[in-house]
Design a protein around this motif. Structure first.
Motif, short mmCIF file in Angstrom:
data_model
loop_
_atom_site.label_atom_id
_atom_site.label_comp_id
_atom_site.label_asym_id
_atom_site.label_seq_id
_atom_site.Cartn_x
_atom_site.Cartn_y
_atom_site.Cartn_z
N GLU A 54 -18.54 -17.44 7.74
CA GLU A 54 -17.81 -18.57 7.68
C GLU A 54 -18.97 -19.75 7.40
O GLU A 54 -18.74 -20.79 6.89
CB GLU A 54 -16.97 -19.07 8.95
N ALA A 69 -19.46 -18.43 14.31
CA ALA A 69 -18.68 -19.47 14.01
C ALA A 69 -17.72 -19.60 15.06
O ALA A 69 -17.21 -18.61 15.59
CB ALA A 69 -18.05 -19.48 12.40
N ASP A 92 -18.24 -25.66 9.94
CA ASP A 92 -18.62 -24.44 8.97
C ASP A 92 -19.09 -24.79 7.71
O ASP A 92 -19.90 -25.77 7.65
CB ASP A 92 -17.07 -23.87 8.62
#
Lengths: 417, 290
Positions: A240, A278, A337
């Motif tokens: 991500e 993430a 992200d």
């Protein structure tokens, strides 16, 4: 006076209690076996007299009330000088074992048994001797003042293998010096406890790595320091985050440090030196965090509450309690992200991000202090002081014993010899 | 084997001792001469031997030697002493058992002083003197025979070699054949290891026996209180007792009874028995004996 277990506490050295025994032995020797020898030509006369004498005149051993009073008085006087006190104990008692999380606990002295295993085993036996039925035992794994973990069962797997790379240290023992506490360590204790007991395993010279950097390590082998080749540290980045500003910063740092980027599937998570993950929450909301003259902003998921040993590196400006980036030993979790945008001083961001990566990167090998590897010593054990029931003052016995000694002395004055 | 240490009792005569002994011997000789004169010295007696004086009749002696004139005058039995008797033999028995090491000075020292004085008196009146003692090294007996006053120094030197190291009884010395020819026998010791009858057995055929019981202070006056482990110097046996007034009085009575028994037994047989406590010097003892 309420019922309950009590403990007699004597501040003076307990060997003082042997002094009356010495006196009693001297008295016994002087009165029986040690009676003054006197040769005499009239031995037969005495023997004839002894044959006809009443039994008490024969002097193999005769009880002397005066000597008994004196011995008893001396014993009471010595105990009074030792200032004894009786403390009511907690019932049931909660015992606490403070387990050293330092690297010395993972040193293997031989036969694949670590010093930590030996210290823990010894502590378990010691607590089994102290504890009464109904008592409980808590085990705390501690580094400095930080309690890493608490357990009610015997922690046979402490400290964990991966913790050996965490750079943990021995507890600040004085913080944990309390009645009912047992210190468990693999190193000689630098501080003396007032209440806590101790269980320290025996140590013999061992081998191990004392320092490491990408591609090389310094190890103690057969008493000599040697430079050895080792693999590079490995870091995993969550997909991500790929392509974003954090990933670019990571690449630059990895090249500079000689760190290798790997995919998670290739290696076991425990073997990696750093994992950058993430946040798994699907709901994302716009957020921004700023520090050192730069700002990161973009859609962000909430980072899970901080784990033990974790710290928040970047928090949401709009909701300071919400962490955008959290970090710990060997891991970093990002709420932002790859879409996160950098504003402001890019160089400052790169430095701060690199410092965080340096801080979280684990060494390839478990490190141990050179002194711990080279040092040797015998096992050491001291029983902990039992915890006292709260709010109950200890009963002092010195004045009672002193009075008893005086009574004995008075009785000795009038007693039959 | 005994596990205690006894004092090392050695005999030692001081420089004045030989003079005191000779003076005592002279005194004894003068007293004897006066006695001879008083009882008619110079008279011819039977048997053709030269008459030298009178002495009391002893048990078992031939009544023909009784001086009836003297008996009529004094109503006491005396016999005429001839020159042959003046040249009689004296035997002095010195007990060297371990218990003789006790006392301050030791019983052995006092016994040796007495033996030397008796030897000097015997030599002075022409007797042949036999000295007997326990051998210091073994259970044996050592003996010295002297006939002239000039040999007194040799006798004293021999006495200085005496030691209280024997575990043998004094009766071993009294059984020596050399005593058979002795006219007078002196037994010097503490006499705790012998019975009166054993010494009185020597008093036959006109032999005169004198026993001197030499006792140490600890034997005459033991401590009146406290714990004592009495030890037999010869056997090493021990006995722990708590002393008190009552027990000490009983001991004193038992000791007195024992000494009384000796005195009565010897008196009944016309022999002499003497107790030598620590404070009496040898001159007094010799005067009491001779």
């Amino acid at each position: 006076m309420s019922a309950g277990p009590q403990e007699l506490v004597v501040d003076a050295p307990l060997w003082l209690a042997l002094a009356p025994l010495v006196l009693a032995l001297w008295w016994w020797a002087s009165r029986s076996g040690g009676a003054q020898e006197q040769p005499t030509g009239a031995f037969e006369v005495w023997r004839e007299l002894a044959g006809a004498a009443p039994r008490e005149a024969r002097r193999r051993w005769r009880f002397s009330p005066r000597a008994a009073w004196i011995a008893l008085g001396l014993f009471a006087a010595l105990l009074a000088l030792a200032q004894p006190s009786a403390r009511r104990l907690e019932s049931p008692t909660s015992w606490r074992a403070i387990v050293d999380a330092g690297p010395a606990m993972r040193i293997e002295d031989g036969a694949s048994r670590t010093r930590g295993d030996a210290a823990l085993e010894r502590a378990r036996e010691q607590l089994a001797n102290c504890a009464r039925p109904g008592d409980s035992v808590e085990w705390w794994l501690v580094s400095g003042t930080e309690v890493l973990e608490q357990r009610a069962e015997f922690p046979a797997d402490w400290p964990y293998v991966e913790q050996a790379r965490w750079g943990l240290r021995s507890p600040d023992w004085t913080v944990f010096d309390a009645p009912g506490t047992l210190w468990v360590s693999a190193e000689s204790l630098a501080v003396a406890s007032r209440f806590a007991g101790a269980s320290v395993s025996a140590r013999s010279t061992a081998e191990g790595v004392v320092a490491a950097w990408p591609g090389q390590r310094l190890a103690l082998r057969a008493g000599q320091l040697a430079l050895e080749a080792t693999r590079s540290p490995r870091v995993f980045l969550a997909p991500e985050l790929e392509g974003g500003v954090l990933a670019r910063g990571l690449d630059a740092w990895a090249r500079a440090r000689g760190v290798e980027r790997v995919a998670l599937d290739d290696e076991l998570p425990g073997a990696l030196e750093l994992r950058i993950l993430a946040a798994q929450d699907a709901a994302r909301a716009p957020a921004s965090g700023a520090r050192d003259g730069w700002r990161l902003s973009g859609p962000a998921a909430s980072v899970l509450p901080a784990r033990a040993g974790a710290s928040v590196w970047l928090s949401d400006e709009r909701a300071p309690a919400a962490a955008l980036v959290s970090a710990g030993r060997g891991w970093i979790v990002c709420g932002l992200d790859a879409r996160a945008q950098l504003e402001g001083d890019g160089a400052s961001f790169a430095i701060a991000w690199a410092q965080l990566l340096d801080q979280c990167l684990l060494p390839v090998d478990a490190l141990a202090p050179l002194d711990s590897l080279k040092g040797s010593g015998p096992a050491f054990e001291r029983a902990p002081t039992a915890p006292q029931a709260a709010g109950v003052a200890p009963r002092r016995w010195a004045h009672v014993l002193a009075l008893g000694a005086a009574v004995c002395a008075l009785a000795a004055l009038f007693a039959r010899r | 084997m005994s596990r205690f240490a006894l004092p090392d009792a050695r005999v030692s005569f001081d420089a004045l001792y030989p003079q005191r002994v000779r003076r005592l011997a002279e005194e004894f000789a003068g007293r004897r001469a006066r006695a001879l004169e008083a009882f008619g010295a110079g008279r011819r007696a039977g048997g053709g031997d030269e008459f030298v004086g009178h002495r009391p009749l002893r048990a078992g002696e031939d009544a023909r030697d009784l001086d009836w004139e003297l008996y009529a005058r004094l109503e006491r039995a005396f016999v005429r002493e001839r020159r042959a008797e003046a040249g009689e033999r004296w035997a002095i028995v010195l007990d060297g058992s371990r218990s003789m090491s006790l006392g301050q000075p030791s019983k052995l020292q006092r016994a040796a002083e007495l033996a030397g004085a008796l030897a000097a008196c015997g030599l002075r009146c022409g007797a042949r003197v036999e000295l007997l003692r326990h051998s210091p090294a073994a259970r044996g007996v050592e003996q010295l025979s002297i006939t002239r006053t000039s040999e007194l120094a040799r006798a004293l030197s021999w006495l200085e070699g005496a030691a209280a190291t024997s575990v043998a009884r004094v009766s071993v010395l009294c059984a020596q054949p050399s005593l058979a020819a002795a006219r007078r026998v002196f037994v010097l010791g503490d006499l705790f290891d012998v019975q009166p009858a054993e010494l009185l057995a020597l008093a036959r055929r006109g032999r005169f026996v004198s026993a001197v019981a030499i006792l140490a202070q600890i034997e005459l006056h033991p401590p009146r209180s406290g714990g004592v482990r009495w030890v037999d110097p010869e056997s090493g046996a021990s006995l722990a007792l708590e002393l008190d007034e009552r027990l000490c009085e009983r001991y004193a009575a038992a000791l007195e009874h024992r000494l009384e028994l000796w005195a009565r037994s010897f008196a009944r047989h016309g022999q002499s028995f003497l107790v030598a406590p620590g404070e009496r010097d040898f001159e007094q003892l010799v005067r009491a004996l001779l």
